[in-house]
Design a protein around this motif. Structure first.
Motif, PDB file in Angstrom:
ATOM      1  N   VAL A  36       0.791  -1.235   0.000  1.00  0.00           N
ATOM      2  CA  VAL A  36       0.000   0.000   0.000  1.00  0.00           C
ATOM      3  C   VAL A  36       0.823   1.284   0.000  1.00  0.00           C
ATOM      4  N   ALA A  39       1.351   3.321  -3.308  1.00  0.00           N
ATOM      5  CA  ALA A  39       0.079   3.872  -3.776  1.00  0.00           C
ATOM      6  C   ALA A  39      -0.345   5.063  -2.919  1.00  0.00           C
ATOM      7  N   VAL A  40      -0.165   4.931  -1.608  1.00  0.00           N
ATOM      8  CA  VAL A  40      -0.557   6.027  -0.716  1.00  0.00           C
ATOM      9  C   VAL A  40       0.282   7.265  -0.999  1.00  0.00           C
ATOM     10  N   ILE A  42       1.852   8.151  -3.783  1.00  0.00           N
ATOM     11  CA  ILE A  42       1.507   8.766  -5.065  1.00  0.00           C
ATOM     12  C   ILE A  42       0.126   9.414  -4.997  1.00  0.00           C
ATOM     13  N   PHE A  43      -0.808   8.744  -4.338  1.00  0.00           N
ATOM     14  CA  PHE A  43      -2.155   9.302  -4.194  1.00  0.00           C
ATOM     15  C   PHE A  43      -2.102  10.605  -3.405  1.00  0.00           C
ATOM     16  N   PHE A  44      -1.327  10.586  -2.323  1.00  0.00           N
ATOM     17  CA  PHE A  44      -1.194  11.791  -1.513  1.00  0.00           C
ATOM     18  C   PHE A  44      -0.604  12.929  -2.353  1.00  0.00           C
ATOM     19  N   GLY A  45       0.409  12.577  -3.144  1.00  0.00           N
ATOM     20  CA  GLY A  45       1.093  13.588  -3.949  1.00  0.00           C
ATOM     21  C   GLY A  45       0.212  14.167  -5.049  1.00  0.00           C
ATOM     22  N   LEU A  46      -0.577  13.340  -5.701  1.00  0.00           N
ATOM     23  CA  LEU A  46      -1.329  13.817  -6.871  1.00  0.00           C
ATOM     24  C   LEU A  46      -2.784  14.140  -6.553  1.00  0.00           C
ATOM     25  N   HIS A  47      -3.229  13.843  -5.348  1.00  0.00           N
ATOM     26  CA  HIS A  47      -4.620  14.146  -5.036  1.00  0.00           C
ATOM     27  C   HIS A  47      -4.747  15.028  -3.792  1.00  0.00           C
ATOM     28  N   THR A  48      -4.140  14.590  -2.683  1.00  0.00           N
ATOM     29  CA  THR A  48      -4.303  15.335  -1.440  1.00  0.00           C
ATOM     30  C   THR A  48      -3.531  16.645  -1.449  1.00  0.00           C
ATOM     31  N   ILE A  49      -2.286  16.604  -1.953  1.00  0.00           N
ATOM     32  CA  ILE A  49      -1.479  17.843  -2.012  1.00  0.00           C
ATOM     33  C   ILE A  49      -2.181  18.913  -2.860  1.00  0.00           C
ATOM     34  N   PRO A  50      -2.689  18.573  -4.064  1.00  0.00           N
ATOM     35  CA  PRO A  50      -3.415  19.598  -4.812  1.00  0.00           C
ATOM     36  C   PRO A  50      -4.602  20.174  -4.033  1.00  0.00           C
TER      37      PRO A  50
ATOM     38  N   TYR B 138      -9.678   6.933   3.970  1.00  0.00           N
ATOM     39  CA  TYR B 138      -8.952   8.027   3.320  1.00  0.00           C
ATOM     40  C   TYR B 138      -9.174   7.979   1.806  1.00  0.00           C
ATOM     41  N   PRO B 153      -4.479  23.275  -9.260  1.00  0.00           N
ATOM     42  CA  PRO B 153      -3.188  22.886  -8.670  1.00  0.00           C
ATOM     43  C   PRO B 153      -2.518  21.718  -9.388  1.00  0.00           C
ATOM     44  N   GLU B 157       1.288  21.240 -10.785  1.00  0.00           N
ATOM     45  CA  GLU B 157       2.124  20.168 -10.250  1.00  0.00           C
ATOM     46  C   GLU B 157       2.656  19.259 -11.358  1.00  0.00           C
ATOM     47  N   VAL B 175      -4.421   6.820 -10.406  1.00  0.00           N
ATOM     48  CA  VAL B 175      -4.560   7.356  -9.055  1.00  0.00           C
ATOM     49  C   VAL B 175      -5.997   7.817  -8.791  1.00  0.00           C
TER      50      VAL B 175
END
Lengths: 312, 303
Positions: A36, A39-40, A42-50, B138, B153, B157, B175
């Motif tokens: 996991v 995936a977490v 990359i998901f954090f980087g491309l979804h949560t960060i934005p 999450y 954003p 990025e 993703v």
């Protein structure tokens, strides 16, 4: 080696099955973490960060380039005095409500028809599902031509000059053209979901109801609709959420016009953010929009699921 | 529209057969035996025309010369101009757009099936652990985050990271599909008995081995469902390629239609030929594999 892993709190699949006791190794194999973590990240980087960076920039006067300053909540205050933004919310919600109701009513009706004793069932099912695989943008271009040229010609030939104008050129009625195009394309997917739901209903129920002398409408109201309640809920919530994000078909049909009468929220964010130098301001718009969608989705779920519960 | 279809008719009661049959738990989909509702068949046939007529219209318009366009547009072409397709082919650089779309779609489907099921497996089998349960929610929470929020954003990025390319798009589809796919996969994996994995473990398989040799093959039905949904989404998507791709030569099919709107001028037959060519690949695949596609999507929704 103590089996601490027996506290699997999984909802029992069906009443009567004993809770499964997991008898494998006590600690989680490290491999599961390896499965996991990438995936977490990359998901954090491309979804949560934005999402987070967007929330931050909604508090700035950033234009999308150059320097910026923190401006507190002034973007949010300005939003509520901005006619263009308020209009886009009004249009988007009106559009989404009408489209959701129409798509679900029509899809359910077609699914009921396809699920009853008709000839060429498989062929018809195949036909009704075609629009699902077609790009809504391109369908929009096709309907654009139909609204502009074909329908006026047909109505003129029918002797109805009152309807011979281009629907999409009218600030008051252009939204109807967008709804028609959307329903045409979106009904297909919902037909399949409703058909799946209908096939889970046992035929014996209908036979029993027929013996009791229940009419067709009564059978629909008392058997069919309650039993596909869960499908109805999920279809309503998902289609409403996707219609609130309407973008492609508007680009193809009206480009937000005439004037700004059919600008959706997504289109306003797109134009203001990419072309209008309103990056920070449109991010504030997007944050408000996020909260609106979350609140609406949860309200829908609560109301519809309560309705489901009263039936079962 | 089909608003006229308000009189929903429930299926007719069965005509009782002489030999008693075993009670059926599911209504058959082959029209049953006798008792065909012809009136309803006619109604459904009329409704299906609402789907077929715009498609017919697209085809005939793509075959005409510009001077045949008057009238309602539903007239059959008097003379067919095949050059419309050749013009559209060159104007939109069709082969390149087709190749881009195909690469992005195949890549997205491949990567999605490979990774999303793996993540779902790890989560499903460790739901009793706070860490994994937290991850599950999450990912699920992201279902409610509409794309326009992250649109601005994410463009910044991807440009920064050099992901404003088809490769970046493949990653984004993988993703952004994660939330919904995990939801589907976890529900399905929960219905697979743990005993199978334990048996494999006793035979000395590692966790990876268990996943690839035992679980992944069992996921085939759900892989088909997720594969179809991802394929249709990535193939037809317009907004993500529009904002992410920076290189004009990386255009996808829908993007090419959008960009060449101005260049079709008012030559609608060429425009329609172009639309038809853009719609055709997925339509052909659908016609060939129709049964499989419909049952795949249906399976994903029966929970």
């Amino acid at each position: 080696m103590t089996a601490t892993a027996t506290r699997a709190k999984r909802p029992a699949a069906s009443p009567g099955t004993p809770a499964r006791v997991r008898s494998n190794i006590a600690r989680t194999p490290r491999t599961f973490y390896w499965m996991v973590v990438p995936a977490v990240v990359i998901f954090f980087g491309l979804h949560t960060i934005p999402v987070l960076s967007g929330m931050f920039f909604s508090l700035t006067n950033y234009a999308g380039y150059g320097t910026w300053d923190l401006v507190g909540f002034s973007n949010y205050i300005n939003l509520f005095q901005d006619d263009r933004v308020l209009n886009s919310y009004g249009f988007t919600f009106g559009f989404a409500i009408v489209s959701t109701v129409l798509v679900n009513v029509i899809a359910l009706a077609i699914a009921l028809g396809l699920n009853s004793k008709i000839k060429f069932q498989a062929a018809f099912r195949g036909v009704f599902f075609i629009p699902y695989v077609l790009a809504i943008l391109i369908i929009g271009y096709v309907f654009n031509y139909l609204f502009a040229n074909s329908f006026p010609a047909i109505f003129t030939a029918l002797g109805l000059p009152g309807l011979s104008g281009n629907l999409l050129a009218s600030p008051d009625f252009a939204w109807i053209g967008i709804v028609i195009t959307t329903v045409w394309q979106a009904a297909a997917f919902n037909v399949i979901l409703y058909l799946a739901g209908l096939q889970t209903i046992s035929a014996d129920l209908y036979e029993a109801a027929a013996i009791d002398g229940a009419s067709g409408w009564r059978r629909f109201r008392s058997i069919t609709f309650p039993l596909i309640g869960a499908y109805f809920t999920i279809n309503m919530v998902l289609s409403f959420k996707s219609f609130l994000q309407v973008f492609d078909q508007i680009v193809a049909l009206t480009a937000g016009g005439p004037g700004t009468s059919t600008e959706s929220i997504a289109l306003v964010i797109f134009r203001g953010g990419f072309q209008g130098g309103e990056y920070g301001y449109q991010m504030a718009n997007a944050v408000v929009y996020l909260f609106v969608i979350i609140i609406v989705s949860f309200l829908q779920l609560r109301i519809l699921q309560r309705r489901e519960a009263t039936f079962s | 529209m089909t608003d006229t279809l308000t009189s929903t008719t429930a299926p007719l009661p069965e005509t009782p057969d002489a030999p008693p049959r075993a009670p059926r738990t599911r209504r058959r989909l082959d029209g049953g035996n006798g008792g065909t509702n012809w009136w309803l068949t006619a109604l459904i046939a009329v409704c299906s025309l609402t789907v077929l007529i715009p498609l017919y219209f697209t085809v005939v318009t793509a075959l005409k010369t510009p001077d045949q366009l008057g009238g309602t547009g539903f007239e059959l072409p008097t003379s067919i101009r095949w050059e419309n397709f050749a013009d559209a082919y060159q104007l939109t650089n069709f082969p390149r757009a087709l190749l881009n779309t195909a690469l992005i779609t195949v890549g997205a489907v491949f990567l999605t099936l490979l990774t999303n099921s793996l993540v779902a497996y790890a989560i499903a089998r460790n739901m009793h652990k706070k860490f994994f349960k937290g991850l599950y929610f999450y990912f699920l929470a992201a279902i409610f985050v509409p794309f326009p929020i992250i649109m601005l954003p994410v463009v910044k990025e991807t440009a920064l990271l050099g992901l404003d390319t088809p490769v970046g798009l493949i990653l984004l589809y993988t993703v952004y599909g994660l939330s919904f796919n995990i939801f589907i996969f976890v529900a399905y994996i929960n219905s697979i008995p743990v005993e199978l994995e334990e048996a494999a473990r006793l035979d000395g398989a590692s966790t990876w081995g268990v996943f690839w040799k035992v679980i992944f093959p069992l996921l085939s039905p759900m892989n088909a469902t997720v594969g179809i949904l991802t394929c249709v989404w990535a193939w037809n998507d317009f907004l993500l390629p529009l904002v992410v791709l920076s290189d004009p030569s990386a255009q996808t099919l829908p993007l090419a239609q959008f960009i060449f709107q101005g260049q079709f001028n008012t030559n609608y037959p060429v425009a329609f030929a172009s639309y038809l060519m853009a719609l055709a690949p997925l339509l052909i695949v659908y016609v060939i594999a129709q049964k499989w596609v419909v049952s795949g999507v249906t399976r994903g929704s029966v929970k």
